[in-house]
Scaffold this active site. Structure first.
Site, PDB file in Angstrom:
ATOM      1  N   THR A 297      16.017  21.925  45.012  1.00  0.00           N
ATOM      2  CA  THR A 297      14.875  21.942  45.932  1.00  0.00           C
ATOM      3  C   THR A 297      15.355  21.469  47.301  1.00  0.00           C
ATOM      4  OG1 THR A 297      14.303  19.681  45.374  1.00  0.00           O
ATOM      5  CG2 THR A 297      13.162  21.414  44.151  1.00  0.00           C
TER       6      THR A 297
ATOM      7  N   HIS B 195      12.063  15.477  34.436  1.00  0.00           N
ATOM      8  CA  HIS B 195      12.458  16.187  35.659  1.00  0.00           C
ATOM      9  C   HIS B 195      13.958  16.306  35.913  1.00  0.00           C
ATOM     10  CE1 HIS B 195      11.032  18.341  39.012  1.00  0.00           C
ATOM     11  NE2 HIS B 195      10.013  17.577  39.323  1.00  0.00           N
TER      12      HIS B 195
END
Length: 658
Positions: A499, A372
């Site tokens: 994000t 990630h």
């Protein structure tokens, strides 16, 4: 443990059906080198993307306090409110001004990009379960194509086509079309391609199209997260032409691109994979892959021992490989087994540090497990979409295709590692730790069949808000409280956006949940419907704010990061137990709505939490929940199902069953 960020994908095209066109291919024919030939160059919009805004400090504080309200009692809230006021007029104001000044000096990127990379790369926890999520592919609609060798060959060729298309600038730019009839047309594309890159975003904006950041895409291939003391490193070598294949804990490499950069013929790739699948060697006594599941500092030290022991060149082949293909030697029993297999497996047959592992089980069930730090779901989901579409609509081989008559024993290199006693001990310790951790993880799944997106939209409700409301009701029913809840939202509409967090737990969801769970008989169906509508409206607002970079989480995160970087003592706001509680995300949630995805998931981000992967489909709602001991994911899902039943009853004007 650091909060995981998964994905909030933009909607894509229709699912591929059984009647999908399939071009006839003769065995050994030269594959098409590209998935598509975009009229608009891939990175055409990148230079003119808008910059991620830094919210006003007063807006961030207001949003933060709104999110705290359902979690705190009156006296706790007053204390937090006071700390916020002091922060806003004191050290917070100074830090915010410094951040704004710093951002003006760095117009090539976003204010979150550097700190976010640091957050991931300095985390020392194992990346397995704590960070890496998975997505599983739907089966190939043509069942005979789900044979392991056939599917592995087709997915590999399609993945390399994606790489070639991306690098040639022929991949369609990622664009969110609000009015596709105007913007998703050849006419518009022919016009916009002649608009200079420095202005192209504005041209798209005029027709209600929003190009998305694609700066992460280059890390999809030839990339690995390397363990280093204190802070890991992202490594990419785009000159490498070989694929890494893992099977039964053994490592193999062979070229999938030739010296001219063309894709090796599919029949040769098929032959090499068949050769690997026929290797009957027993599993190694000390499977090296376990080390990638270790604490990052421990792994960094052991990796240095590997390098010093004469394995540097071999490790380089692993790190630089185009990607890692994992061929498992067992079929998938059910969706829960699928989730465990894709999320962590047995530790021997994944290189968890690779940007992604393409996993294919013995029965052809396939998925992607990804690291990630390098990027978020937008790039992975686009790759997933294109590779599924290409491998099913234009497969490189058929089940009848014969492998090339080539000497795979020369083309395929089986890697061997020189292991000292210290490394063998390290691998055994990593195995014990891995096994002990994954055996504590429970995963449960439901499919709520009574309705989905279509029904909820007719009720003028946001489908996502209803799913999130179900989680709030479920937790209240199971544990009698409202807790910090995290929903990931992409800010890819901005240059180097990552994000933002949507905070689904609100005063509206708390009031509505209490009405449904504690006193349904006191409210008419119309009153319950009204409360659901209020929740939907507020959730819609939070979602829009987050997507536009107007949440509060990233702003506060960077202000705290800045204070630490400047050697300033931690501001009181960040020492407040309420701040700690807000960032202890008991409910970590992420939605996955894509026709190619059968399911996706991740582990809880805190030991006493739930990891909730969910999707609201047209006529059903799916939910994949993980938990550790102390939380009961099966019972939680029963409560989610009860919440959905109650809401659907209320929407149909029926009394709630107690």
């Amino acid at each position: 443990m650091v909060t995981r960020l998964l994905l909030r994908p933009w909607a894509r095209g229709p699912a591929v059906g059984p009647a999908a066109p399939c071009r006839p291919l003769s065995a050994g024919s030269r594959p098409s080198q590209y998935l598509q030939r975009s009229l608009v160059p891939t990175m055409h919009y990148q230079d003119s993307l808008p910059r991620l805004p830094i919210p006003k400090l007063e807006d961030t504080i207001r949003r933060y306090l709104n999110a705290q309200k359902p979690l705190l009692d009156d006296s706790q809230f007053r204390k937090t409110e006071q700390l916020c006021k002091s922060f806003e007029s004191g050290i917070g104001k100074e830090l915010h001004e410094q951040l704004v000044a710093q951002d003006k000096q760095n117009k090539h990127t976003s204010y979150i990009s550097g700190p976010w990379f640091d957050m991931y790369l300095t985390a020392r926890d194992s990346i397995v379960l704590n960070f890496n999520p998975f997505m599983a592919f739907n089966p190939d609609p043509k069942s005979e194509y789900n044979d392991q060798l056939t599917r592995a060959t087709n997915l590999t060729v399609s993945a390399v086509r994606f790489l070639k298309t991306l690098r040639a600038g022929l991949l369609e730019p990622e664009v969110f079309h609000l009015n596709p009839a105007k913007s998703d047309t050849d006419t518009f594309k022919r016009l916009i391609r002649f608009v200079p890159s420095s202005l192209s975003w504005y041209g798209a904006y005029l027709v209600n199209a929003y190009p998305l950041d694609m700066s992460q895409y280059f890390r999809l291939f030839n990339s690995t997260r390397l363990p280093r003391p204190s802070r890991d490193e992202l490594f990419t070598d785009d000159k490498a032409r070989h694929l890494l294949v893992l099977r039964k804990g053994h490592f193999y490499v062979f070229d999938v691109l030739d010296q001219d950069g063309n894709i090796v013929s599919p029949s040769e790739i098929q032959a090499h994979l068949k050769y690997i699948l026929s290797d009957s060697s027993p599993a190694p006594e000390f499977p090296l892959a376990y080390l990638t599941s270790e604490n990052r500092d421990v792994w960094a030290e052991l990796r240095q021992k590997l390098v010093n022991g004469g394995n540097e060149e071999t490790l380089r082949k692993v790190d630089s490989a185009v990607f890692c293909l994992c061929l498992d030697d067992f079929p998938i029993k059910d969706l829960i087994h699928l989730s465990h297999s894709m999320l962590h497996g047995d530790g021997t047959n994944r290189w968890f540090d690779k940007s992604f592992n393409l996993v294919i089980a013995e029965d052809g069930t396939a998925g992607v497990h990804f690291e990630h730090a390098w990027g978020d779901g937008v790039a992975v989901l686009r790759f997933f979409h294109e590779v599924f579409k290409d491998s099913t609509q234009a497969p490189a081989i058929t089940p009848q295709s014969q492998p090339a008559k080539t000497d795979s024993s020369i083309a395929v290199q089986k890697l061997s590692f020189k292991l000292s006693d210290a490394l063998k001990t390290g691998i055994s310790a990593a195995k014990d730790k891995f096994d002990a951790t994954v055996t504590t993880l429970t995963i449960d799944i439901i499919r709520f069949q009574r309705g989905g997106k279509e029904f909820l939209k007719k009720q003028k409700l946001s489908p996502d808000s209803v799913a999130q409301l179900a989680f709030q009701m479920a937790f209240l029913r199971q544990y009698g409280q409202t807790v910090a809840t995290y929903e990931s939202c992409s800010t890819a509409a901005f240059k180097h956006g990552r994000t933002e967090t949507i905070r689904p737990a609100s005063v509206f969801t708390k009031r509505c949940s209490e009405a449904f769970v504690r006193e349904p008989s006191k409210h008419s169906a119309a009153e319950l419907q009204q409360m659901m509508a209020e929740c939907s409206k507020y959730h819609g607002r939070l979602t829009k704010e987050a997507a536009m970079g107007q949440g509060f989480d990233r702003h506060l995160f960077v202000l705290r990061y800045l204070a630490a970087a400047k050697g300033i003592s931690v501001p009181e706001l960040f020492l407040d137990p309420a701040y700690g509680q807000m960032n202890h995300n008991v409910l970590s949630t992420s939605t996955l709505s894509s026709p190619e995805v059968s399911l996706g998931g991740f582990a809880p981000v805190v030991p006493d939490g739930f990891g909730v992967g969910y999707a609201v489909h047209d006529d059903w709602i799916g939910c994949n929940v993980s938990s550790y001991p102390g939380r009961n994911s099966q019972e939680f899902l029963q409560c989610v199902e009860k919440a959905l039943e109650d809401m659907f009853d209320a929407l149909e004007g029926k009394a709630i069953k107690t």
